[in-house]
Write an enzyme that holds these catalytic residues in place. Sequence first.
Site: not given
Length: 224
Positions: A14, A16, A173
């Site tokens: 991922d 960000d 996250d």
Amino acid sequence: MKRPAFAVQAVLFDLDGTLVDSAPDLALAAERMRAARGLPPLPMSGYRPHASAGARGMLQIAFSLAPDDERYDRFKQEFLHEYTQCLLHSTACFDGVAELVDSLERMSLPWGIVTNKAQRLTEPVLAGLPTLAPARAVVCGDTLPKAKPHPDPLLEAARRLGAAPTACLYVGDDERDIVAGRAAGMFTVAARYGYLGESGETGHWAADAEVNSPLEVLKLLQLP
């Protein structure tokens, strides 16, 4: 730490909250909107856990706006306009990401990025962060008709890297990263150093492994 019981062919990340800390700039865009309305500033600590949700998360904190609010689309467009003005004001790679990328390159292990960030926002961020230039595949939130938590973006990234999905790691996250990775048949890794959402808990995500820093990803590439 549980490690994959297979030879890893590729690693996907991922963006960000996993490779880059963009929360300060996402919050800045929301704060500019509040200032324009004469509203007092809010603490960064309120914005940070929701940064992986992008505009939706920032508008929820700044204005208590949900996507079903009739004002949401208008506020979202204003937010995106403000965000384009400060994409790289404070955004930077997390500590350890440069070393992680260097290690993957030395191992000749293909890696890529799968993000729900729109292409028009992703490209300038990546252009401003040379550390991430070696990414061999970048799939954005609008690359395909469906975004995460649907598995299609991950499957497309694996295809571009020439890797079998079941031989890929996906690191993220946010819970939807793990949902997407599991649906794609990948070994999923929760990045506990990222934004994580309001609860800050990852146990219920059912990820295959968790890491507390970017460099810990390398430990997962060492077969038992």
